[in-house]
Scaffold this motif. Structure first.
Motif, short mmCIF file in Angstrom:
data_model
loop_
_atom_site.label_atom_id
_atom_site.label_comp_id
_atom_site.label_asym_id
_atom_site.label_seq_id
_atom_site.Cartn_x
_atom_site.Cartn_y
_atom_site.Cartn_z
N ALA A 158 0.83 -1.21 0.00
CA ALA A 158 0.00 0.00 0.00
C ALA A 158 0.86 1.25 0.00
O ALA A 158 0.57 2.22 -0.73
N VAL A 159 1.92 1.25 0.82
CA VAL A 159 2.81 2.42 0.84
C VAL A 159 3.50 2.59 -0.51
O VAL A 159 3.60 3.72 -1.03
N PHE A 160 3.95 1.50 -1.09
CA PHE A 160 4.63 1.58 -2.39
C PHE A 160 3.69 2.10 -3.47
O PHE A 160 4.04 3.00 -4.26
N ILE A 161 2.45 1.56 -3.51
CA ILE A 161 1.49 2.00 -4.52
C ILE A 161 1.14 3.48 -4.32
O ILE A 161 1.05 4.26 -5.28
N THR A 162 0.95 3.88 -3.06
CA THR A 162 0.62 5.28 -2.78
C THR A 162 1.73 6.22 -3.22
O THR A 162 1.48 7.25 -3.85
N LEU A 163 2.97 5.87 -2.87
CA LEU A 163 4.09 6.72 -3.25
C LEU A 163 4.25 6.80 -4.77
O LEU A 163 4.49 7.89 -5.33
N MET A 164 4.11 5.67 -5.44
CA MET A 164 4.24 5.68 -6.89
C MET A 164 3.12 6.48 -7.54
O MET A 164 3.35 7.26 -8.48
N CYS A 165 1.89 6.31 -7.05
CA CYS A 165 0.77 7.07 -7.61
C CYS A 165 0.94 8.57 -7.35
O CYS A 165 0.68 9.39 -8.24
N CYS A 166 1.36 8.92 -6.14
CA CYS A 166 1.58 10.34 -5.83
C CYS A 166 2.68 10.92 -6.71
O CYS A 166 2.55 12.04 -7.23
N GLY A 167 3.76 10.20 -6.87
CA GLY A 167 4.84 10.69 -7.73
C GLY A 167 4.41 10.84 -9.17
O GLY A 167 4.70 11.86 -9.83
N LEU A 168 3.66 9.83 -9.68
CA LEU A 168 3.20 9.90 -11.06
C LEU A 168 2.19 11.03 -11.24
O LEU A 168 2.22 11.78 -12.23
N ALA A 169 1.27 11.17 -10.25
CA ALA A 169 0.28 12.24 -10.34
C ALA A 169 0.95 13.62 -10.29
O ALA A 169 0.56 14.54 -11.02
N ALA A 170 1.96 13.76 -9.42
CA ALA A 170 2.66 15.04 -9.34
C ALA A 170 3.39 15.35 -10.64
O ALA A 170 3.37 16.49 -11.13
N LEU A 171 4.02 14.34 -11.24
CA LEU A 171 4.73 14.56 -12.50
C LEU A 171 3.77 14.95 -13.61
O LEU A 171 3.99 15.94 -14.33
N LEU A 172 2.69 14.18 -13.78
CA LEU A 172 1.73 14.50 -14.83
C LEU A 172 1.05 15.83 -14.56
O LEU A 172 0.80 16.61 -15.50
N GLY A 173 0.72 16.11 -13.27
CA GLY A 173 0.10 17.39 -12.93
C GLY A 173 0.98 18.56 -13.28
O GLY A 173 0.51 19.58 -13.83
N CYS A 174 2.28 18.43 -12.98
CA CYS A 174 3.21 19.52 -13.31
C CYS A 174 3.31 19.72 -14.82
O CYS A 174 3.35 20.87 -15.32
N LEU A 175 3.36 18.61 -15.55
CA LEU A 175 3.45 18.73 -17.01
C LEU A 175 2.21 19.38 -17.60
O LEU A 175 2.29 20.29 -18.44
N VAL A 176 1.02 18.92 -17.15
CA VAL A 176 -0.23 19.48 -17.68
C VAL A 176 -0.38 20.95 -17.26
O VAL A 176 -0.76 21.81 -18.06
N HIS A 177 -0.06 21.23 -15.99
CA HIS A 177 -0.15 22.61 -15.51
C HIS A 177 0.78 23.52 -16.29
O HIS A 177 0.39 24.64 -16.69
N GLY A 178 2.02 23.07 -16.50
CA GLY A 178 2.96 23.90 -17.25
C GLY A 178 2.52 24.14 -18.68
O GLY A 178 2.58 25.28 -19.19
N ALA A 179 2.02 23.05 -19.33
CA ALA A 179 1.60 23.22 -20.72
C ALA A 179 0.39 24.14 -20.82
O ALA A 179 0.33 25.03 -21.71
N MET A 180 -0.58 23.94 -19.93
CA MET A 180 -1.78 24.78 -19.99
C MET A 180 -1.47 26.23 -19.62
O MET A 180 -2.02 27.17 -20.22
N THR A 181 -0.59 26.41 -18.66
CA THR A 181 -0.22 27.78 -18.28
C THR A 181 0.48 28.50 -19.43
O THR A 181 0.19 29.67 -19.71
N ARG A 182 1.39 27.78 -20.08
CA ARG A 182 2.08 28.40 -21.23
C ARG A 182 1.09 28.77 -22.34
O ARG A 182 1.20 29.83 -22.95
N GLN A 183 0.14 27.87 -22.58
CA GLN A 183 -0.85 28.15 -23.63
C GLN A 183 -1.73 29.34 -23.26
O GLN A 183 -1.98 30.23 -24.08
#
Length: 445
Positions: A28-53
């Motif tokens: 559970a800890v491993f899945i949570t950490l991986m999901c949080c890391g993946l969500a943070a990475l994708l969130g930053c990418l989407v936020h950066g792209a949308m902000t630039r646009q």
């Protein structure tokens, strides 16, 4: 240095709860950490792209408006309010850039609301600037961030739930495999995991390997038990004839030696037959009510040994007299054969204790119980007596424990199941050869 080491030893160590070491928790800890890391990475990418646009769109609007204002300024037309030469609220950095002869844009504020400024150089070191409303773009970015956080939390929760279900199924199968392994080690050779044939993962491989090992072990033990029983049965007939022939020998020392060895072989054969019956678990208990002190005194008289009897409390117990006498007789015989005098039998409630003053039991016997015919170094082995005692105790539902006393000597303790009438009774006066409670007198023979 010593003080530092002593202080480090005295400081309490942080220990996590035991449940945090389980596979479910770790997964559970491993899945949570991986999901949080993946969500943070994708969130930053989407936020950066949308902000630039969004910022790029606002910048284009501001630059377009700036071009129109420059044309109006050059033609002498009146500029809208808030726009023109060095308007109020123009960011200082953008103002300096325009005075340096360059065009630029920057997000700032005008009268407390967010705007996108655009500025260009004008005459005499001034700057012409315009702005467009940036509140819509800011709301778009904010709503996007909220959507990213909400979808990330939902994705993490769903992934964690699915992962927990999958890991729980695996751990449940592992727990079942471990439980079956414990049952096999306790003597239940019929226990099997029986994992579903459709399972092809590593857990299924371990389960099938355990089942295969249990089946192989069961076959080998059953073959050994059959061999022991067959050998004991086959030895009975020639031993009977040999015993009859020994009785016909003329009196003398050779005849006595032959008869003694024949008796030893007959006793060993009977022990082997008894062990084979215990191994097959075909024994049936015949319960009856008996006074424990009477039974102990009778066993000591039958052993013909110099054994003391101490009675602290003598209840009546529901037990199989023949089997309990067999257990106690084997323990007394072993104490005299491998221990040293004095040998004492103590009756204390449902507990019988046999002690001696010898060198004590070997470590392997205390750790793993008696083993058939095992010897330790050059010492004489313990034969089959203790093995039979342990087997008969299991049939009775009693516990038989071995230990070495701190003051020296060995101690074997038999604890019977709770009697139906546990109230202790004092032995009546004049009972045949039985000492009074608390005494250490030796029973009459």
């Amino acid at each position: 240095m010593n003080e530092m080491q002593r202080g480090a030893r005295l400081r309490p160590r942080l220990r996590l709860p035991a449940w945090t070491s389980t596979l479910t928790w770790k997964a559970a800890v491993f899945i949570t950490l991986m999901c949080c890391g993946l969500a943070a990475l994708l969130g930053c990418l989407v936020h950066g792209a949308m902000t630039r646009q969004t910022v790029g769109t606002a910048r284009e609007k501001a630059l377009t408006k700036l071009e129109r204002s420059i044309q109006w300024y050059e033609t002498g037309a009146r500029l809208p309010r808030g726009e023109g030469i060095d308007p109020a609220g123009l960011p200082s950095g953008l103002h300096a850039l325009a005075r340096g002869g360059k065009r630029g844009t920057e997000v700032g504020t005008h009268r407390g609301r967010p705007v996108m400024w655009a500025a260009a150089p004008a005459e005499d070191g001034t700057a012409i600037a315009v702005f467009v409303d940036f509140r819509g773009a800011e709301r778009t970015i904010l709503n996007l961030d909220r959507a990213i956080l909400g979808s990330s939390g939902l994705a993490i929760g769903v992934t964690l739930l699915i992962g927990a279900v999958g890991v729980t199924r695996i751990t449940r199968r592992l727990h079942m495999t471990a439980q079956v392994a414990r049952r096999i080690s306790a003597g239940d050779l019929d226990a099997r995991v029986g994992d579903a044939p459709r399972n092809k993962d590593e857990v299924a491989a371990v389960s099938r390997a355990l089942d295969t090992m249990a089946s192989s072990l069961q076959r080998k033990l059953e073959a050994e038990q059959r061999f022991t029983a067959d050998v004991a049965h086959e030895l009975r007939t020639p031993l009977t004839g040999l015993n009859a022939a020994a009785e016909l020998l003329p009196p003398g020392r050779p005849a006595e030696l032959v008869r003694d060895r024949v008796r030893a072989m007959r006793a060993l054969t009977e022990d082997l037959l008894e062990i084979s019956r215990l191994d097959t678990r075909s024994e049936r208990v015949e319960l009856d009510s008996h006074d424990l002190a009477d039974l102990a005194a009778r066993t000591i008289r039958a052993s013909g040994t110099d054994t003391a009897l101490t009675v602290l409390a003598s209840p009546r117990v529901e037990t199989d007299r023949r089997r309990l006498e067999r257990i106690l007789g084997n323990l007394v015989a072993n104490a005299h054969s491998h221990g040293a005098a004095p040998v004492t039998v103590t009756v204390d409630g449902p507990t019988l204790t046999v002690t001696d003053a010898g060198p004590g039991y070997p470590e392997y016997l205390i750790a793993n119980g008696p083993q058939r015919f095992r010897t330790e170094g050059t010492n004489k082995g313990h034969g089959l007596g203790l093995t039979i005692a342990v087997g008969q105790a299991q049939v009775l539902g009693a516990t038989l424990a071995f230990r070495n006393r701190a003051e020296g000597g060995a101690e074997a303790r038999v604890t019977l199941p709770e009697p139906a009438a546990p109230a202790a009774t004092e032995p009546p006066p004049g009972r045949d050869g039985l000492p009074a409670p608390g005494s250490c007198a030796r029973p009459a023979r």
